[in-house]
Design a protein around this motif. Structure first.
Motif, PDB file in Angstrom:
ATOM      1  N   GLU A   1      43.671   7.726  10.635  1.00  0.00           N
ATOM      2  CA  GLU A   1      44.242   8.885   9.953  1.00  0.00           C
ATOM      3  C   GLU A   1      43.523   9.141   8.629  1.00  0.00           C
ATOM      4  OE1 GLU A   1      48.369   7.984   9.594  1.00  0.00           O
ATOM      5  OE2 GLU A   1      48.806   8.529  11.674  1.00  0.00           O
ATOM      6  N   GLY A   2      43.204   8.072   7.907  1.00  0.00           N
ATOM      7  CA  GLY A   2      42.482   8.219   6.641  1.00  0.00           C
ATOM      8  C   GLY A   2      41.091   8.788   6.842  1.00  0.00           C
ATOM      9  N   VAL A   3      40.395   8.294   7.861  1.00  0.00           N
ATOM     10  CA  VAL A   3      39.053   8.799   8.149  1.00  0.00           C
ATOM     11  C   VAL A   3      39.123  10.263   8.555  1.00  0.00           C
ATOM     12  CG1 VAL A   3      37.108   8.600   9.755  1.00  0.00           C
ATOM     13  CG2 VAL A   3      38.077   6.553   8.720  1.00  0.00           C
ATOM     14  N   SER A   4      40.106  10.629   9.376  1.00  0.00           N
ATOM     15  CA  SER A   4      40.266  12.029   9.781  1.00  0.00           C
ATOM     16  C   SER A   4      40.566  12.918   8.574  1.00  0.00           C
ATOM     17  CB  SER A   4      41.391  12.160  10.805  1.00  0.00           C
ATOM     18  OG  SER A   4      41.082  11.450  11.969  1.00  0.00           O
ATOM     19  N   PHE A   5      41.395  12.418   7.665  1.00  0.00           N
ATOM     20  CA  PHE A   5      41.737  13.176   6.463  1.00  0.00           C
ATOM     21  C   PHE A   5      40.495  13.432   5.613  1.00  0.00           C
ATOM     22  CE2 PHE A   5      42.924  13.228   1.971  1.00  0.00           C
ATOM     23  CZ  PHE A   5      43.767  14.323   1.964  1.00  0.00           C
ATOM     24  N   VAL A   6      39.680  12.399   5.421  1.00  0.00           N
ATOM     25  CA  VAL A   6      38.467  12.551   4.612  1.00  0.00           C
ATOM     26  C   VAL A   6      37.504  13.517   5.293  1.00  0.00           C
ATOM     27  CG1 VAL A   6      36.422  11.342   3.763  1.00  0.00           C
ATOM     28  CG2 VAL A   6      38.671  10.326   3.473  1.00  0.00           C
ATOM     29  N   ARG A   7      37.361  13.414   6.603  1.00  0.00           N
ATOM     30  CA  ARG A   7      36.484  14.335   7.321  1.00  0.00           C
ATOM     31  C   ARG A   7      36.945  15.778   7.149  1.00  0.00           C
ATOM     32  NH1 ARG A   7      35.649  11.119  12.999  1.00  0.00           N
ATOM     33  NH2 ARG A   7      34.070   9.682  12.240  1.00  0.00           N
ATOM     34  N   GLU A   8      38.256  16.009   7.259  1.00  0.00           N
ATOM     35  CA  GLU A   8      38.784  17.363   7.096  1.00  0.00           C
ATOM     36  C   GLU A   8      38.548  17.880   5.678  1.00  0.00           C
ATOM     37  OE1 GLU A   8      42.860  17.251   8.258  1.00  0.00           O
ATOM     38  OE2 GLU A   8      42.386  16.770  10.341  1.00  0.00           O
ATOM     39  N   LYS A   9      38.750  17.018   4.666  1.00  0.00           N
ATOM     40  CA  LYS A   9      38.531  17.435   3.281  1.00  0.00           C
ATOM     41  C   LYS A   9      37.064  17.778   3.038  1.00  0.00           C
ATOM     42  CE  LYS A   9      42.441  17.473   1.295  1.00  0.00           C
ATOM     43  NZ  LYS A   9      42.985  18.695   0.743  1.00  0.00           N
ATOM     44  N   VAL A  10      36.157  16.968   3.589  1.00  0.00           N
ATOM     45  CA  VAL A  10      34.729  17.259   3.447  1.00  0.00           C
ATOM     46  C   VAL A  10      34.398  18.570   4.144  1.00  0.00           C
ATOM     47  CG1 VAL A  10      32.423  16.488   4.123  1.00  0.00           C
ATOM     48  CG2 VAL A  10      34.025  14.875   3.109  1.00  0.00           C
ATOM     49  N   GLN A  11      34.957  18.760   5.342  1.00  0.00           N
ATOM     50  CA  GLN A  11      34.714  20.002   6.090  1.00  0.00           C
ATOM     51  C   GLN A  11      35.219  21.203   5.288  1.00  0.00           C
ATOM     52  OE1 GLN A  11      33.226  20.479   9.068  1.00  0.00           O
ATOM     53  NE2 GLN A  11      33.608  22.651   9.106  1.00  0.00           N
ATOM     54  N   ASP A  12      36.438  21.100   4.764  1.00  0.00           N
ATOM     55  CA  ASP A  12      37.016  22.207   3.994  1.00  0.00           C
ATOM     56  C   ASP A  12      36.240  22.464   2.701  1.00  0.00           C
ATOM     57  OD1 ASP A  12      38.920  22.392   5.930  1.00  0.00           O
ATOM     58  OD2 ASP A  12      40.520  21.449   4.750  1.00  0.00           O
ATOM     59  N   THR A  13      35.847  21.381   2.020  1.00  0.00           N
ATOM     60  CA  THR A  13      35.210  21.523   0.719  1.00  0.00           C
ATOM     61  C   THR A  13      33.800  22.084   0.820  1.00  0.00           C
ATOM     62  OG1 THR A  13      36.489  19.658  -0.115  1.00  0.00           O
ATOM     63  CG2 THR A  13      34.566  20.297  -1.391  1.00  0.00           C
ATOM     64  N   PHE A  14      33.019  21.575   1.758  1.00  0.00           N
ATOM     65  CA  PHE A  14      31.609  21.933   1.785  1.00  0.00           C
ATOM     66  C   PHE A  14      31.239  22.972   2.841  1.00  0.00           C
ATOM     67  CE2 PHE A  14      31.635  17.639  -0.050  1.00  0.00           C
ATOM     68  CZ  PHE A  14      31.066  17.948  -1.263  1.00  0.00           C
ATOM     69  N   PHE A  15      32.042  23.101   3.893  1.00  0.00           N
ATOM     70  CA  PHE A  15      31.674  24.003   4.966  1.00  0.00           C
ATOM     71  C   PHE A  15      32.727  25.074   5.257  1.00  0.00           C
ATOM     72  CE2 PHE A  15      29.739  19.871   5.932  1.00  0.00           C
ATOM     73  CZ  PHE A  15      28.413  20.230   5.773  1.00  0.00           C
ATOM     74  N   GLY A  16      33.762  25.136   4.437  1.00  0.00           N
ATOM     75  CA  GLY A  16      34.814  26.112   4.654  1.00  0.00           C
ATOM     76  C   GLY A  16      35.849  25.573   5.626  1.00  0.00           C
ATOM     77  N   LYS A  17      36.973  26.238   5.666  1.00  0.00           N
ATOM     78  CA  LYS A  17      38.064  25.782   6.520  1.00  0.00           C
ATOM     79  C   LYS A  17      37.742  26.029   7.982  1.00  0.00           C
ATOM     80  CE  LYS A  17      41.540  26.187   3.095  1.00  0.00           C
ATOM     81  NZ  LYS A  17      42.475  25.174   2.941  1.00  0.00           N
ATOM     82  N   LYS A  18      38.252  25.113   8.817  1.00  0.00           N
ATOM     83  CA  LYS A  18      38.042  25.257  10.255  1.00  0.00           C
ATOM     84  C   LYS A  18      38.863  26.411  10.781  1.00  0.00           C
ATOM     85  CE  LYS A  18      38.868  20.817  11.230  1.00  0.00           C
ATOM     86  NZ  LYS A  18      39.151  19.681  12.063  1.00  0.00           N
ATOM     87  N   LYS A  19      38.311  27.137  11.711  1.00  0.00           N
ATOM     88  CA  LYS A  19      39.031  28.246  12.348  1.00  0.00           C
ATOM     89  C   LYS A  19      39.405  27.797  13.751  1.00  0.00           C
ATOM     90  CE  LYS A  19      36.593  31.678   9.681  1.00  0.00           C
ATOM     91  NZ  LYS A  19      35.628  32.760   9.702  1.00  0.00           N
ATOM     92  N   ASP A  20      40.695  27.513  13.951  1.00  0.00           N
ATOM     93  CA  ASP A  20      41.163  27.044  15.271  1.00  0.00           C
ATOM     94  C   ASP A  20      41.641  28.194  16.106  1.00  0.00           C
ATOM     95  OD1 ASP A  20      40.573  24.437  14.660  1.00  0.00           O
ATOM     96  OD2 ASP A  20      42.542  24.063  13.780  1.00  0.00           O
TER      97      ASP A  20
END
Length: 96
Positions: free
Chosen positions: A77-96
């Motif tokens: 869960e921690g690794v997934s959280f960090v991945r999501e934060k990196v994705q949001d911070t540097f590449f924009g929010k994911k569009k599901d």
């Protein structure tokens, strides 16, 4: 044939506009030089540290047995959280 005064005035205004925009964009800096992720991690660490309270209370909450399933789950869960934060911070929010 080009009207020379109009060309000079237009070039001057275009150049001045470019220089103003370039100055504003190139000299912007964050208020701190620290990394965004390190600030986020430090804030979460402080929050978690404050939620535990004293060392005696923390020692009473921890059990001597280690449950590997819950450790693995919380790690993932921690690794997934960090991945999501990196994705949001540097590449924009994911569009599901």
């Amino acid at each position: 044939m080009v009207h020379v005064p109009s060309f000079l005035v237009g070039s001057t205004f275009a150049g001045a506009g470019f220089l103003v925009v370039h100055r504003d964009l190139s000299h912007r800096t964050r208020l701190t030089k620290r990394w965004i992720i390190s600030e986020m991690v430090e804030a979460q660490y402080k929050e978690m540290k404050n939620s535990f309270g004293s060392k005696e209370a923390l020692a009473g909450q921890m059990s001597p047995k280690v449950d590997t399933f819950s450790l693995t789950k919380s790690w993932n869960e921690g690794v997934s959280f960090v991945r999501e934060k990196v994705q949001d911070t540097f590449f924009g929010k994911k569009k599901d």
